[in-house]
Each structure stands twice: as structure tokens, then as C-alpha cells.
Design a protein around this motif. Sequence first.
Motif, PDB file in Angstrom:
ATOM      1  N   SER A 114       3.996   3.597  -4.864  1.00  0.00           N
ATOM      2  CA  SER A 114       4.439   4.983  -4.968  1.00  0.00           C
ATOM      3  C   SER A 114       4.133   5.739  -3.676  1.00  0.00           C
ATOM      4  CB  SER A 114       3.750   5.678  -6.151  1.00  0.00           C
ATOM      5  OG  SER A 114       4.062   7.062  -6.169  1.00  0.00           O
ATOM      6  N   ASN A 115       5.134   6.482  -3.220  1.00  0.00           N
ATOM      7  CA  ASN A 115       4.986   7.384  -2.070  1.00  0.00           C
ATOM      8  C   ASN A 115       5.298   8.812  -2.505  1.00  0.00           C
ATOM      9  OD1 ASN A 115       4.454   7.954   0.664  1.00  0.00           O
ATOM     10  ND2 ASN A 115       6.626   7.847   1.190  1.00  0.00           N
ATOM     11  N   GLU A 116       5.073   9.079  -3.796  1.00  0.00           N
ATOM     12  CA  GLU A 116       5.433  10.371  -4.358  1.00  0.00           C
ATOM     13  C   GLU A 116       4.565  11.510  -3.841  1.00  0.00           C
ATOM     14  OE1 GLU A 116       7.158   9.332  -8.736  1.00  0.00           O
ATOM     15  OE2 GLU A 116       5.055   8.781  -8.386  1.00  0.00           O
ATOM     16  N   PHE A 117       3.397  11.190  -3.293  1.00  0.00           N
ATOM     17  CA  PHE A 117       2.527  12.233  -2.765  1.00  0.00           C
ATOM     18  C   PHE A 117       2.966  12.718  -1.394  1.00  0.00           C
ATOM     19  CE2 PHE A 117       0.811   8.163  -1.453  1.00  0.00           C
ATOM     20  CZ  PHE A 117       0.572   8.352  -0.100  1.00  0.00           C
ATOM     21  N   SER A 118       3.894  11.994  -0.757  1.00  0.00           N
ATOM     22  CA  SER A 118       4.365  12.372   0.578  1.00  0.00           C
ATOM     23  C   SER A 118       5.724  13.043   0.460  1.00  0.00           C
ATOM     24  CB  SER A 118       4.470  11.138   1.475  1.00  0.00           C
ATOM     25  OG  SER A 118       4.963  11.490   2.749  1.00  0.00           O
ATOM     26  N   THR A 119       5.886  14.151   1.170  1.00  0.00           N
ATOM     27  CA  THR A 119       7.130  14.927   1.059  1.00  0.00           C
ATOM     28  C   THR A 119       8.017  14.827   2.299  1.00  0.00           C
ATOM     29  OG1 THR A 119       5.971  16.902   1.872  1.00  0.00           O
ATOM     30  CG2 THR A 119       6.114  16.594  -0.519  1.00  0.00           C
ATOM     31  N   PHE A 120       7.551  14.116   3.340  1.00  0.00           N
ATOM     32  CA  PHE A 120       8.386  14.061   4.547  1.00  0.00           C
ATOM     33  C   PHE A 120       8.326  12.731   5.278  1.00  0.00           C
ATOM     34  CE2 PHE A 120       4.252  15.713   5.661  1.00  0.00           C
ATOM     35  CZ  PHE A 120       3.894  14.976   6.774  1.00  0.00           C
TER      36      PHE A 120
ATOM     37  N   GLY B 228       3.223 -20.985  -1.919  1.00  0.00           N
ATOM     38  CA  GLY B 228       3.349 -19.549  -1.692  1.00  0.00           C
ATOM     39  C   GLY B 228       4.090 -18.901  -2.833  1.00  0.00           C
ATOM     40  N   GLY B 229       4.254 -17.597  -2.735  1.00  0.00           N
ATOM     41  CA  GLY B 229       4.952 -16.853  -3.778  1.00  0.00           C
ATOM     42  C   GLY B 229       6.062 -16.026  -3.186  1.00  0.00           C
ATOM     43  N   THR B 230       6.130 -14.787  -3.620  1.00  0.00           N
ATOM     44  CA  THR B 230       7.174 -13.879  -3.169  1.00  0.00           C
ATOM     45  C   THR B 230       6.627 -12.937  -2.107  1.00  0.00           C
ATOM     46  OG1 THR B 230       8.229 -13.954  -5.337  1.00  0.00           O
ATOM     47  CG2 THR B 230       8.819 -12.128  -3.901  1.00  0.00           C
ATOM     48  N   GLU B 231       7.244 -12.951  -0.932  1.00  0.00           N
ATOM     49  CA  GLU B 231       6.883 -12.042   0.149  1.00  0.00           C
ATOM     50  C   GLU B 231       8.057 -11.104   0.396  1.00  0.00           C
ATOM     51  OE1 GLU B 231       4.610 -13.592   3.627  1.00  0.00           O
ATOM     52  OE2 GLU B 231       5.102 -15.544   2.769  1.00  0.00           O
ATOM     53  N   LEU B 232       7.778  -9.833   0.552  1.00  0.00           N
ATOM     54  CA  LEU B 232       8.840  -8.859   0.735  1.00  0.00           C
ATOM     55  C   LEU B 232       8.335  -7.675   1.543  1.00  0.00           C
ATOM     56  CD1 LEU B 232      11.782  -8.105  -0.038  1.00  0.00           C
ATOM     57  CD2 LEU B 232      10.854  -6.907  -2.018  1.00  0.00           C
ATOM     58  N   THR B 233       9.173  -7.184   2.423  1.00  0.00           N
ATOM     59  CA  THR B 233       8.903  -5.956   3.162  1.00  0.00           C
ATOM     60  C   THR B 233       9.926  -4.926   2.720  1.00  0.00           C
ATOM     61  OG1 THR B 233       8.058  -7.194   5.068  1.00  0.00           O
ATOM     62  CG2 THR B 233       8.673  -4.909   5.441  1.00  0.00           C
ATOM     63  N   LEU B 234       9.464  -3.798   2.211  1.00  0.00           N
ATOM     64  CA  LEU B 234      10.372  -2.803   1.651  1.00  0.00           C
ATOM     65  C   LEU B 234      10.152  -1.444   2.305  1.00  0.00           C
ATOM     66  CD1 LEU B 234       8.795  -0.765  -0.697  1.00  0.00           C
ATOM     67  CD2 LEU B 234       8.444  -3.050  -1.622  1.00  0.00           C
ATOM     68  N   GLU B 235      11.210  -0.648   2.308  1.00  0.00           N
ATOM     69  CA  GLU B 235      11.132   0.721   2.808  1.00  0.00           C
ATOM     70  C   GLU B 235      10.964   1.655   1.614  1.00  0.00           C
ATOM     71  OE1 GLU B 235      13.587   3.886   5.662  1.00  0.00           O
ATOM     72  OE2 GLU B 235      14.322   1.853   5.328  1.00  0.00           O
ATOM     73  N   LEU B 236       9.935   2.473   1.676  1.00  0.00           N
ATOM     74  CA  LEU B 236       9.604   3.378   0.571  1.00  0.00           C
ATOM     75  C   LEU B 236       9.825   4.809   1.036  1.00  0.00           C
ATOM     76  CD1 LEU B 236       8.505   3.275  -2.339  1.00  0.00           C
ATOM     77  CD2 LEU B 236       6.211   3.512  -1.384  1.00  0.00           C
ATOM     78  N   PRO B 237      10.941   5.441   0.631  1.00  0.00           N
ATOM     79  CA  PRO B 237      11.210   6.818   1.072  1.00  0.00           C
ATOM     80  C   PRO B 237      10.160   7.798   0.546  1.00  0.00           C
ATOM     81  CG  PRO B 237      13.191   5.777   0.174  1.00  0.00           C
ATOM     82  CD  PRO B 237      12.031   4.897  -0.181  1.00  0.00           C
ATOM     83  N   ASP B 238      10.152   8.990   1.152  1.00  0.00           N
ATOM     84  CA  ASP B 238       9.226  10.014   0.693  1.00  0.00           C
ATOM     85  C   ASP B 238       9.574  10.444  -0.722  1.00  0.00           C
ATOM     86  OD1 ASP B 238      11.012  12.739   1.156  1.00  0.00           O
ATOM     87  OD2 ASP B 238      11.423  11.181   2.632  1.00  0.00           O
ATOM     88  N   SER B 239       8.546  10.764  -1.494  1.00  0.00           N
ATOM     89  CA  SER B 239       8.670  11.204  -2.892  1.00  0.00           C
ATOM     90  C   SER B 239       9.386  10.169  -3.758  1.00  0.00           C
ATOM     91  CB  SER B 239       9.413  12.550  -2.975  1.00  0.00           C
ATOM     92  OG  SER B 239       8.757  13.537  -2.196  1.00  0.00           O
ATOM     93  N   ASP B 240       9.186   8.882  -3.439  1.00  0.00           N
ATOM     94  CA  ASP B 240       9.873   7.820  -4.175  1.00  0.00           C
ATOM     95  C   ASP B 240       8.865   6.784  -4.656  1.00  0.00           C
ATOM     96  OD1 ASP B 240      11.877   6.426  -5.335  1.00  0.00           O
ATOM     97  OD2 ASP B 240      12.706   5.583  -3.489  1.00  0.00           O
ATOM     98  N   ARG B 241       9.341   5.926  -5.579  1.00  0.00           N
ATOM     99  CA  ARG B 241       8.514   4.875  -6.148  1.00  0.00           C
ATOM    100  C   ARG B 241       9.362   3.640  -6.374  1.00  0.00           C
ATOM    101  NH1 ARG B 241       5.949   5.991 -11.930  1.00  0.00           N
ATOM    102  NH2 ARG B 241       8.186   6.209 -12.337  1.00  0.00           N
ATOM    103  N   ARG B 242       8.802   2.477  -6.069  1.00  0.00           N
ATOM    104  CA  ARG B 242       9.498   1.208  -6.278  1.00  0.00           C
ATOM    105  C   ARG B 242       8.637   0.316  -7.166  1.00  0.00           C
ATOM    106  NH1 ARG B 242      13.312   0.471  -2.075  1.00  0.00           N
ATOM    107  NH2 ARG B 242      14.324   2.500  -1.851  1.00  0.00           N
ATOM    108  N   CYS B 243       9.257  -0.253  -8.200  1.00  0.00           N
ATOM    109  CA  CYS B 243       8.540  -1.110  -9.140  1.00  0.00           C
ATOM    110  C   CYS B 243       9.182  -2.488  -9.196  1.00  0.00           C
ATOM    111  CB  CYS B 243       8.528  -0.495 -10.542  1.00  0.00           C
ATOM    112  SG  CYS B 243       7.579   1.049 -10.667  1.00  0.00           S
TER     113      CYS B 243
END
Length: 214
Positions: A100-106, A22-37
Motif C-alpha cells: 500500500s502507498n495510500e499514505f503518499s499523495t504525490f 525459486g518462486g515468484t519475483e516481480l517488480t511493480l509500480e505503485l502509484p500514489d494513494s494506491d494499493r496492489r494485492c
Amino acid sequence: GAVRVAMRALCLAALLGALGAGGTELTLELPDSDRRCFHQELESGIKFTLDYQVISGGHYDVDCYVEDPNGKTIYQETKKQYDSFPHRTEVKGVYTFCFSNEFSTFSHKIVYFDFQVGDEPPILPDMNNRVTALTQMESACVTIHEMLNSVIDSQTHYRLREAQDRSRAEELNGRVSYWSVGETLILFVVSIGQVMLLKSFFTEKRPGSGGTST
């Protein structure tokens, strides 16, 4: 006898190999108008696979893209609920994949991803160099190994579907609760208004008691 013990040992090795691969498994929270790399340094000619799925939030969609070390976009999807991207690297360096969740504002999202790197090693040490056919015991162990990998993938898929369905059910339950409270308040206000209105219809207006006596 000894053959059965050897087969059990070989199948146990297949089981441990399937569970350990296996590899890397992760569950992340992506806030509105935010991006995680995320960044991973890879050699040239290495295979990797990116699987992801939005578990909860909004319309269960997210933007995703992957860039090679030269900044070239090798994968890009917008507003996807889930997808899988296999790729074999052509250049050595740091590869970047972003959600990216940058298209969502709320609405914020919960995103699961699995990043697998490299080809799966052979279950038998000399399988790649073997010139003769596999024995019945070895073939059985290879089949069990493949079935275990399929079971693991299915378990992950159903676990994510269950989490997504639970999130939708909780969201629907919250909406129903809010609507129920709102309807109760409206009925209460309307009932009081009707009582007050009917009471005003049947209220007698008494004439004034003033006057002079002779």
C-alpha cells in the motif's frame, strides 16, 4: 577418471538445482494513494517467504500486510523500506499479501518482491532417507549448492541496492540541474537590474531648449 566425471555431473546437477529453485519475483509500480494485492492458494503446513524492498520513490517506504484465508492479519508493517516475512501456513486456502502507498499523495514507488513457496527439495534424491554419512564428493556438492544459493541471494541484494542508489543519484542530479538553472536565471535578472540601475545614475537630464529671441 570416472570418479571425477561423476563428481562433475553431480556438481552440475547441484548448480542447476540452485539456479532453478525459486518462486515468484516481480517488480511493480505503485502509484500514489494506491494499493496492489496478490493472492496465492496454499495447502496447510506449507512454508512461504515474502521478501520485498522499495527501489525508488519518496522516502523508499511502503506499507505491507499479509492475510490468511480467514481474513486474519498475520503480518503488518508500515512505512518499511525492506523486510522478509517467513511463515508456515496453518489453514488451507487463499493467502493475500498487499503493498500500500495510500499514505503518499504525490510520490509513486517501485517495489520489488520475491515470493518463495515450499521447502527446498534435497539436492540428493535419497538424502532424507540416508542412514549413513555422506561421501566426500556428496558433501562437497552440498556445500557448493549452499554457497550458490548464498551467491544468488547476494546478487539479488546488490542488484536491488544498485538500482536504489541509481534512482537516488538520478533524483539528486535532477535537483542539482533544477537549482543550477534557477540560480542562472536569478543571476541573469540581477545582472540586468544592476546594469539598468547604474545606467539610471549616470544618465544626464537635459534642460528644455524652448525660449524667445529678441
